[in-house]
Design a protein around this motif. Structure first.
Motif, PDB file in Angstrom:
ATOM      1  N   GLY A 176       0.778  -1.229   0.000  1.00 22.86           N
ATOM      2  CA  GLY A 176       0.000   0.000   0.000  1.00 22.86           C
ATOM      3  C   GLY A 176       0.806   1.274   0.000  1.00 22.86           C
ATOM      4  O   GLY A 176       0.238   2.374  -0.001  1.00 22.86           O
ATOM      5  N   GLY A 177       2.137   1.169   0.014  1.00 21.95           N
ATOM      6  CA  GLY A 177       2.967   2.372   0.029  1.00 21.95           C
ATOM      7  C   GLY A 177       4.157   2.227  -0.885  1.00 21.95           C
ATOM      8  O   GLY A 177       4.473   1.116  -1.351  1.00 21.95           O
ATOM      9  N   PRO A 178       4.873   3.319  -1.166  1.00 25.93           N
ATOM     10  CA  PRO A 178       6.091   3.228  -1.977  1.00 25.93           C
ATOM     11  C   PRO A 178       7.128   2.349  -1.293  1.00 25.93           C
ATOM     12  O   PRO A 178       7.231   2.329  -0.069  1.00 25.93           O
ATOM     13  CB  PRO A 178       6.558   4.678  -2.086  1.00 25.93           C
ATOM     14  CG  PRO A 178       5.885   5.393  -0.959  1.00 25.93           C
ATOM     15  CD  PRO A 178       4.597   4.692  -0.726  1.00 25.93           C
ATOM     16  N   CYS A 179       7.902   1.629  -2.082  1.00 26.60           N
ATOM     17  CA  CYS A 179       8.856   0.682  -1.531  1.00 26.60           C
ATOM     18  C   CYS A 179      10.162   1.375  -1.143  1.00 26.60           C
ATOM     19  O   CYS A 179      10.380   2.556  -1.419  1.00 26.60           O
ATOM     20  CB  CYS A 179       9.124  -0.446  -2.527  1.00 26.60           C
ATOM     21  SG  CYS A 179      10.136   0.043  -3.956  1.00 26.60           S
ATOM     22  N   TYR A 180      11.036   0.605  -0.507  1.00 27.11           N
ATOM     23  CA  TYR A 180      12.328   1.127  -0.059  1.00 27.11           C
ATOM     24  C   TYR A 180      13.117   1.734  -1.212  1.00 27.11           C
ATOM     25  O   TYR A 180      13.683   2.823  -1.083  1.00 27.11           O
ATOM     26  CB  TYR A 180      13.134  -0.005   0.591  1.00 27.11           C
ATOM     27  CG  TYR A 180      14.605   0.307   0.756  1.00 27.11           C
ATOM     28  CD1 TYR A 180      15.057   1.084   1.819  1.00 27.11           C
ATOM     29  CD2 TYR A 180      15.544  -0.169  -0.166  1.00 27.11           C
ATOM     30  CE1 TYR A 180      16.405   1.377   1.961  1.00 27.11           C
ATOM     31  CE2 TYR A 180      16.879   0.123  -0.028  1.00 27.11           C
ATOM     32  CZ  TYR A 180      17.317   0.899   1.037  1.00 27.11           C
ATOM     33  OH  TYR A 180      18.642   1.197   1.173  1.00 27.11           O
ATOM     34  N   ARG A 187      14.205   5.567  -1.183  1.00 26.45           N
ATOM     35  CA  ARG A 187      15.649   5.799  -1.094  1.00 26.45           C
ATOM     36  C   ARG A 187      16.164   6.557  -2.311  1.00 26.45           C
ATOM     37  O   ARG A 187      17.093   7.372  -2.199  1.00 26.45           O
ATOM     38  CB  ARG A 187      16.384   4.453  -0.977  1.00 26.45           C
ATOM     39  CG  ARG A 187      17.843   4.590  -0.585  1.00 26.45           C
ATOM     40  CD  ARG A 187      17.970   5.099   0.842  1.00 26.45           C
ATOM     41  NE  ARG A 187      19.320   5.531   1.148  1.00 26.45           N
ATOM     42  CZ  ARG A 187      19.786   6.748   0.917  1.00 26.45           C
ATOM     43  NH1 ARG A 187      19.024   7.669   0.353  1.00 26.45           N
ATOM     44  NH2 ARG A 187      21.007   7.067   1.255  1.00 26.45           N
ATOM     45  N   ALA A 188      15.545   6.333  -3.483  1.00 22.54           N
ATOM     46  CA  ALA A 188      15.988   7.024  -4.696  1.00 22.54           C
ATOM     47  C   ALA A 188      15.772   8.522  -4.613  1.00 22.54           C
ATOM     48  O   ALA A 188      16.463   9.296  -5.285  1.00 22.54           O
ATOM     49  CB  ALA A 188      15.254   6.457  -5.910  1.00 22.54           C
ATOM     50  N   GLY A 206       5.940   3.429   3.761  1.00 27.16           N
ATOM     51  CA  GLY A 206       6.641   4.020   2.634  1.00 27.16           C
ATOM     52  C   GLY A 206       7.379   5.290   2.980  1.00 27.16           C
ATOM     53  O   GLY A 206       7.307   6.272   2.241  1.00 27.16           O
ATOM     54  N   TYR A 207       8.141   5.296   4.078  1.00 26.56           N
ATOM     55  CA  TYR A 207       8.837   6.513   4.492  1.00 26.56           C
ATOM     56  C   TYR A 207       9.965   6.183   5.468  1.00 26.56           C
ATOM     57  O   TYR A 207       9.997   5.114   6.075  1.00 26.56           O
ATOM     58  CB  TYR A 207       7.872   7.503   5.148  1.00 26.56           C
ATOM     59  CG  TYR A 207       7.204   6.973   6.402  1.00 26.56           C
ATOM     60  CD1 TYR A 207       7.752   7.205   7.662  1.00 26.56           C
ATOM     61  CD2 TYR A 207       6.021   6.247   6.325  1.00 26.56           C
ATOM     62  CE1 TYR A 207       7.144   6.723   8.800  1.00 26.56           C
ATOM     63  CE2 TYR A 207       5.410   5.753   7.459  1.00 26.56           C
ATOM     64  CZ  TYR A 207       5.976   6.007   8.698  1.00 26.56           C
ATOM     65  OH  TYR A 207       5.373   5.514   9.836  1.00 26.56           O
ATOM     66  N   ARG A 211       9.527  10.975   2.443  1.00 27.13           N
ATOM     67  CA  ARG A 211       8.580  10.112   1.731  1.00 27.13           C
ATOM     68  C   ARG A 211       8.548  10.547   0.276  1.00 27.13           C
ATOM     69  O   ARG A 211       8.366  11.738  -0.014  1.00 27.13           O
ATOM     70  CB  ARG A 211       7.187  10.199   2.345  1.00 27.13           C
ATOM     71  CG  ARG A 211       6.173   9.232   1.718  1.00 27.13           C
ATOM     72  CD  ARG A 211       4.790   9.423   2.294  1.00 27.13           C
ATOM     73  NE  ARG A 211       3.842   8.485   1.736  1.00 27.13           N
ATOM     74  CZ  ARG A 211       3.506   7.330   2.277  1.00 27.13           C
ATOM     75  NH1 ARG A 211       4.051   6.965   3.419  1.00 27.13           N
ATOM     76  NH2 ARG A 211       2.632   6.523   1.699  1.00 27.13           N
ATOM     77  N   TYR A 212       8.728   9.620  -0.630  1.00 25.45           N
ATOM     78  CA  TYR A 212       8.705   9.914  -2.062  1.00 25.45           C
ATOM     79  C   TYR A 212       7.783   8.905  -2.739  1.00 25.45           C
ATOM     80  O   TYR A 212       7.664   7.759  -2.296  1.00 25.45           O
ATOM     81  CB  TYR A 212      10.113   9.833  -2.660  1.00 25.45           C
ATOM     82  CG  TYR A 212      11.026  10.903  -2.120  1.00 25.45           C
ATOM     83  CD1 TYR A 212      11.107  12.156  -2.711  1.00 25.45           C
ATOM     84  CD2 TYR A 212      11.796  10.660  -0.974  1.00 25.45           C
ATOM     85  CE1 TYR A 212      11.935  13.139  -2.192  1.00 25.45           C
ATOM     86  CE2 TYR A 212      12.625  11.646  -0.454  1.00 25.45           C
ATOM     87  CZ  TYR A 212      12.694  12.880  -1.072  1.00 25.45           C
ATOM     88  OH  TYR A 212      13.504  13.856  -0.545  1.00 25.45           O
ATOM     89  N   PRO A 213       7.109   9.316  -3.805  1.00 28.30           N
ATOM     90  CA  PRO A 213       6.148   8.411  -4.456  1.00 28.30           C
ATOM     91  C   PRO A 213       6.834   7.270  -5.189  1.00 28.30           C
ATOM     92  O   PRO A 213       8.035   7.316  -5.474  1.00 28.30           O
ATOM     93  CB  PRO A 213       5.420   9.340  -5.437  1.00 28.30           C
ATOM     94  CG  PRO A 213       6.415  10.422  -5.738  1.00 28.30           C
ATOM     95  CD  PRO A 213       7.172  10.637  -4.455  1.00 28.30           C
TER      96      PRO A 213
END
Length: 353
Positions: A272-276, A280-281, A325-326, A342-344
């Motif tokens: 449900g959230g952006p992955c590592y 990290r990117a 995701g953060y 937190r980034y998409p």
């Protein structure tokens, strides 16, 4: 709810313009209600644990005759669903023993405060903790504190993995070990100590080095959450990358924590959230970002471990306010140095987009 009352920690107060605040602005769970006509305030004053929702709606109409029955019922229902109200006469909880209730009574008070989901008896978060299965990978500075905290919290099953033996240089920060343990496997000592902390938790250990992404994928099978407290092999394409893929494939959440000098940070990832990799990117490269630098005190290790445990418990209980995701954390030398990143998801990410 049969006899609703406002949680004592969420006692409402009015601002000069009539706005109502619930939950405490400094605690991160406050709600504001625009209450021009005073209806919400009157309803909250009636919610003292002595009236049913029907009686509260009736009392509201008595004070405000212009209100329709439907409007009064809607106001009461909205307040009941806000999470700032609890049952004054909670039903029984069959899933916990009386001894477990006594042990975790302060935890119940904590979750009553932070949990904004209406509950029947208030023990629901602790029941979820008891049913949880958590894998702790790494029993060093972060992992020793995290494992202790999770055992003390009553996590139903803990599996601890670490390849190392206790060394003298560990003792400035790794809370499970003593001078008498030098040379012993960390898993062996951790098992002894944690069973003394909470004999009701099922604890198993494995003295092993995670040497491949396939091995990590095998380890996480059957668990609800991974607490990643190991930092080897290093990034890029190290153990966090392995965890990102393994946990995504297994459909489980994971929390990774550590320290870079005075910077303590924790990452929270899962369905449900952006992955590592995506989060990290978005963060500019910096030395020690993969927790590779050795400088640490008992305080910084303790902070990282307990933040990991906190996030694991928030995931398990469903009381985490922010979706996974953060990264978050603190800079110990700067009172204002709070960390949040937190980034998409990247459009082409094969894991989370």
């Amino acid at each position: 709810m049969r006899l609703p009352r406002v949680k004592p920690e969420h006692a409402p107060y009015q601002l000069s313009d009539g706005t109502i605040r619930l939950g405490g602005a400094l605690h991160g769970i406050a709600s504001e209600i625009t209450d021009v006509d005073g209806w919400a305030w009157a309803a909250l004053m009636l919610m003292n644990g002595t009236r049913s929702p029907t009686e509260i709606a009736s009392g509201l109409r008595s004070s405000f005759p212009a209100l329709t029955a439907e409007d009064a019922e809607d106001i009461v229902a909205t307040l009941l669903s806000s999470g700032h109200v609890e049952e004054a006469a909670p039903g029984p909880c069959q899933e916990l023993t009386e001894q477990e209730k006594e042990r975790h009574s302060r935890s119940r008070d904590y979750f009553r405060w932070v949990d904004l989901t209406p509950r029947d008896h208030g023990w629901e978060p602790q029941v979820r903790i008891k049913a949880a299965r958590v894998l702790v990978l790494g029993l060093g500075g972060t992992g020793s504190h995290a494992a202790w905290s999770l055992a003390a919290a009553g996590v139903g099953r803990l599996h601890l993995v670490d390849p190392d033996v206790v060394e003298l240089s560990n003792l400035n920060r790794q809370m499970l070990y003593t001078e008498a343990d030098i040379g012993r496997p960390k898993t062996e000592v951790a098992l002894e100590r944690l069973r003394q902390v909470n004999s009701g938790v099922e604890i198993t250990v494995e003295r092993s080095t995670v040497a491949s992404s396939e091995q990590l994928a095998s380890l996480v099978d059957g668990f609800d959450v991974l607490a990643l407290c190991a930092d080897r092999p290093r990034e890029p394409s190290g153990i966090q990358t392995w965890a990102n893929r393994a946990c995504a494939k297994a459909g489980i959440s994971w929390v990774s924590g550590g320290y870079n000098g005075p910077l303590v940070s924790v990452g929270v990832f899962g369905p449900g959230g952006p992955c590592y990799a995506c989060v990290r990117a978005g963060i500019p490269p910096q030395p020690g970002a993969d927790y590779a630098w050795p400088g640490v005190t008992g305080a910084s290790a303790g902070l990282s471990g307990h933040l990991v445990a906190h996030d694991v418990l928030a995931l398990v209980t469903g009381t985490m306010a922010t979706p996974p995701g953060y990264f978050h954390g603190v800079t110990m030398l700067d009172p204002d140095g709070h960390v949040y990143a937190r980034y998409p998801s990247r459009p082409q990410c094969e894991i989370c987009s």
